[in-house]
Design an enzyme around this catalytic site. Structure first.
Site, PDB file in Angstrom:
ATOM      1  N   ASP A  11       0.823  -1.210   0.000  1.00 49.51           N
ATOM      2  CA  ASP A  11       0.000   0.000   0.000  1.00 49.51           C
ATOM      3  C   ASP A  11       0.857   1.260   0.000  1.00 49.51           C
ATOM      4  OD1 ASP A  11      -2.073   1.761   0.150  1.00 49.51           O
ATOM      5  OD2 ASP A  11      -2.844   1.071   2.078  1.00 49.51           O
ATOM      6  N   ASP A  39      -1.615   5.279  -5.815  1.00 47.87           N
ATOM      7  CA  ASP A  39      -1.919   4.371  -4.706  1.00 47.87           C
ATOM      8  C   ASP A  39      -2.116   2.939  -5.176  1.00 47.87           C
ATOM      9  OD1 ASP A  39      -2.689   3.242  -2.327  1.00 47.87           O
ATOM     10  OD2 ASP A  39      -4.680   4.139  -2.305  1.00 47.87           O
TER      11      ASP A  39
END
EC number: 3.4.23.-
Length: 509
Positions: free
Chosen positions: A120, A302
């Protein structure tokens, strides 16, 4: 705006200082009809209906020694396992088989407990499911606790992440994490309770590699690597694989760049001023050669986000350029045969987004698929969340020293329709106001009683031209920066992991 934070907490008394949130999205109806992708049918099989139109029907095929295979853990989460990387300090990135979540195996504690950790770039915090967790969700994942390590140090410091519909919480522990040739002693969250929202998630925790708020008291995993001078250079290179291509070369390289994974040169864009995310300026979106004049936008890069999520007005404009696209109940559908050429221009380069990446699975209407470009107002009016729909098409580099993001066209060796990048007529220097300090989670929700497959489910300032060259043939553009077992196969009747991202600074002091 509601808030959510996924954060690595310090070994001091921690208190919540903000509101936390979860953003569910109800998608339209689906059929269980599956459309084969254009590649070799024999290369890849799924045991349940796929979320993308390229998934197959058929029984599970296990090929242990060669080629992409549908490896299955004892806790029955499917995955497309990455090939062992050959580059040093590199970790293979696995795919859930639908291009919705990407995760790697990290060994935790003295006994090397194997945990699947979501990679992440949208969060800096790291946590795992704890072995003392009695929640149903924890029973379907690998967990970690005292019985798994002789070196674990459990603190009494509270830790938690709260969603609008549930939460994960516990305490801070300290122990070793081993990955990519590193062994690191680090604090991380250990979840003792978890909501049912985590039941179908493949991951056993989150490995946060986002930039840390400079005011935070606790170093992140990446900061510890840098502080101990374990990295060749303070960069991370990531390439995500596309399941439909049968590719298993997904990987994350710590401290270096794998030039075999991209073509052309890396073009860098500086993170927006005072930003604590990988948020960079974007030039425009081009569709079938026509500029949409979407100036002044910024994008948060992201890996924890499955889709391309943008303000509704921008989504409306994009879909107005796709013949027969329909907003319907609020979420766009489009013809499954859509081949509109979409390019996202960043740093003066146009990066192609393949139709396979933005066209989702078929709906109840034959020939109609869900769009994976989602209009949702979760950030500022000109902020986009740039997730895996785009990132599968590029090689991305996250430079912690220079606070910038580098992109180049992803190279898919021996596969069809490789992504491409095209220089724009001019370079644009976009300035963006610092993003709202919000932290959010967006997920696509599917009716749990349904057996139908779900789909792959700050105001800018005027632009001015300009670019700066750097060494080694690189260019820079942008604003000046300051497993436990389960008895049955888990069928994802609702989307398991659409978005995990964090924007702003820590909610704890």
């Amino acid at each position: 705006m509601q808030f959510l934070w996924l954060c690595l907490l310090s070994a001091v008394t921690l208190q919540f200082t903000g509101t936390l949130a979860f953003y569910p999205i109800k998608l339209p109806d689906f059929t269980k009809g599956i459309i084969s992708h254009h590649g070799s049918v024999g290369r890849r099989f799924f045991t349940f209906p796929g979320l993308y139109k390229h998934a197959h029907t058929g029984s599970t095929t296990l090929n242990i020694r060669r080629g992409p295979s549908n490896y299955r853990r004892d806790n029955n989460y499917p995955a497309q396992i990455a090939s062992p990387p050959t580059a040093p300090n590199t970790l293979g990135i696995n795919n859930d088989g639908y291009d919705f979540s990407y995760f790697s195996e990290v060994k935790v504690g003295s006994e090397g407990q194997k945990m699947w950790m979501l990679i992440d770039t949208g969060a800096s915090g790291t946590w795992v499911f704890g072995s003392d967790c009695t929640s149903k969700a924890c029973g379907r994942h690998n967990t970690f606790g005292k019985e798994d390590s002789k070196t674990i140090k459990v603190t009494d410091e509270k830790w938690g992440v709260t969603y609008g519909t549930g939460k994960v919480s516990g305490v801070i522990v300290n122990d070793t994490m081993s990955f990519a040739g590193f062994e690191l002693v680090t604090p991380f969250g250990s979840a003792s309770t978890a909501s049912d929202d985590f039941l179908n998630y493949p991951m056993d925790g989150i490995l946060g590699i986002g930039p840390q708020d400079p005011n935070a008291k606790t170093p992140t995993v990446v900061q510890l690597l840098m502080q101990q001078k374990l990295l060749k250079s303070n960069v991370i290179g990531i390439n995500l694989q596309r399941a439909s291509e049968g590719a298993t070369d997904g990987q994350i390289t710590f401290g270096d760049i794998d030039k075999s994974k991209f073509s052309g040169e890396l073009i860098y864009s500086n993170v927006v001023p005072n930003g604590y995310q990988w948020e960079i300026a974007m030039d425009d979106l081009i569709m079938d050669g026509k500029s949409l004049n979407l100036k002044g936008r910024t994008g948060i890069i992201d890996t924890g986000t499955s889709f391309l999520i943008l303000p509704p007005a921008d989504a409306d404009l994009i879909h107005s350029m796709i013949p027969q696209a329909d907003k319907g109940s609020g979420f766009y559908t489009l013809p499954c045969s859509t081949k509109v050429d979409i390019k996202l221009s960043i740093g003066g380069v146009e990066y192609t987004i393949q139709p396979d990446d933005y066209v989702g699975n078929e709906t109840a209407t034959k020939g109609t698929c869900n769009s994976l470009i989602v209009g949702r107002q979760i950030l500022g009016p000109k902020q986009w969340l740039v997730g895996d729909v785009f990132l599968k098409n590029v090689y991305s580099v996250f430079d912690f020293d220079k606070n910038r993001v580098g992109l180049a066209a992803r190279k898919y060796a021996g596969t069809k329709n490789p992504p491409s990048s095209t220089p724009s007529p001019g370079m644009f220097l976009l300035h963006a106001i610092h993003c709202q300090k919000t932290i959010s989670v967006l997920m696509l929700h599917i009716d749990p009683t349904s057996n139908k497959a779900p789909s792959g489910g700050s105001p800018g300032l005027p632009a001015e031209s300009g670019s700066d060259s750097t060494t080694n043939g690189e260019a820079t553009n942008g604003a000046t920066s300051s497993p436990n077992s389960s008895s049955s196969v888990l069928t994802p009747t609702w989307l398991t992991l659409a978005v995990f991202f964090a924007i702003g600074s820590s909610l704890w002091s």
